[in-house]
Design a protein around this motif. Structure first.
Motif, PDB file in Angstrom:
ATOM      1  N   THR A   9       0.826  -1.206   0.000  1.00 63.17           N
ATOM      2  CA  THR A   9       0.000   0.000   0.000  1.00 63.17           C
ATOM      3  C   THR A   9       0.857   1.252   0.000  1.00 63.17           C
ATOM      4  O   THR A   9       0.597   2.194  -0.744  1.00 63.17           O
ATOM      5  N   ARG A  10       1.893   1.261   0.808  1.00 61.00           N
ATOM      6  CA  ARG A  10       2.780   2.428   0.882  1.00 61.00           C
ATOM      7  C   ARG A  10       3.445   2.694  -0.474  1.00 61.00           C
ATOM      8  O   ARG A  10       3.474   3.827  -0.958  1.00 61.00           O
ATOM      9  N   LYS A  13       0.782   3.830  -3.099  1.00 61.02           N
ATOM     10  CA  LYS A  13       0.359   5.212  -2.825  1.00 61.02           C
ATOM     11  C   LYS A  13       1.421   6.198  -3.306  1.00 61.02           C
ATOM     12  O   LYS A  13       1.105   7.185  -3.973  1.00 61.02           O
ATOM     13  N   ARG A  47      -8.657   3.671   0.790  1.00 60.08           N
ATOM     14  CA  ARG A  47      -8.884   4.483   1.997  1.00 60.08           C
ATOM     15  C   ARG A  47      -7.734   5.461   2.223  1.00 60.08           C
ATOM     16  O   ARG A  47      -7.952   6.617   2.580  1.00 60.08           O
ATOM     17  N   GLN A  48      -6.509   5.004   2.036  1.00 58.62           N
ATOM     18  CA  GLN A  48      -5.350   5.882   2.198  1.00 58.62           C
ATOM     19  C   GLN A  48      -5.385   7.049   1.211  1.00 58.62           C
ATOM     20  O   GLN A  48      -5.108   8.186   1.570  1.00 58.62           O
ATOM     21  N   ARG A  52      -5.792  10.320   3.193  1.00 55.97           N
ATOM     22  CA  ARG A  52      -4.442  10.810   3.506  1.00 55.97           C
ATOM     23  C   ARG A  52      -3.833  11.690   2.426  1.00 55.97           C
ATOM     24  O   ARG A  52      -2.704  12.125   2.568  1.00 55.97           O
TER      25      ARG A  52
END
Length: 84
Positions: A9-10, A13, A47-48, A52
């Motif tokens: 995910t990181r 993103k 969601r991130q 974010r």
């Protein structure tokens, strides 16, 4: 949630943000083996991005598209993303 989900995910993103800011159109693709948690990774990534990245005007309000190739994945995705 597994460490691989958080790590993937990181990286996704960061890749998507870079792609959007630079307008390269190469946001990222994630492949994984059967049962590795791809649906959960995509839910977490969505969601991130939505929560974010509000300070990145180029992201705005992203549209997330999840492409699946089997009916059971469609059902799994719907259950994972649907909030009651």
């Amino acid at each position: 949630m597994s460490l691989s989900t958080i790590f993937a995910t990181r990286l996704l993103k960061q890749s998507i943000i870079k792609s959007v800011v630079e307008k390269s159109g190469k946001g990222g693709t994630y492949f994984g083996a059967t049962g590795c948690g791809k649906t959960y990774t995509m839910a977490f990534l969505a969601r991130q991005l939505a929560l974010r990245c509000t300070d990145i005007p180029e992201i705005g309000s992203p549209t997330i598209i999840l492409i699946v190739d089997r009916d059971e994945l469609q059902k799994q995705g719907s259950k994972t993303f649907y909030k009651e």
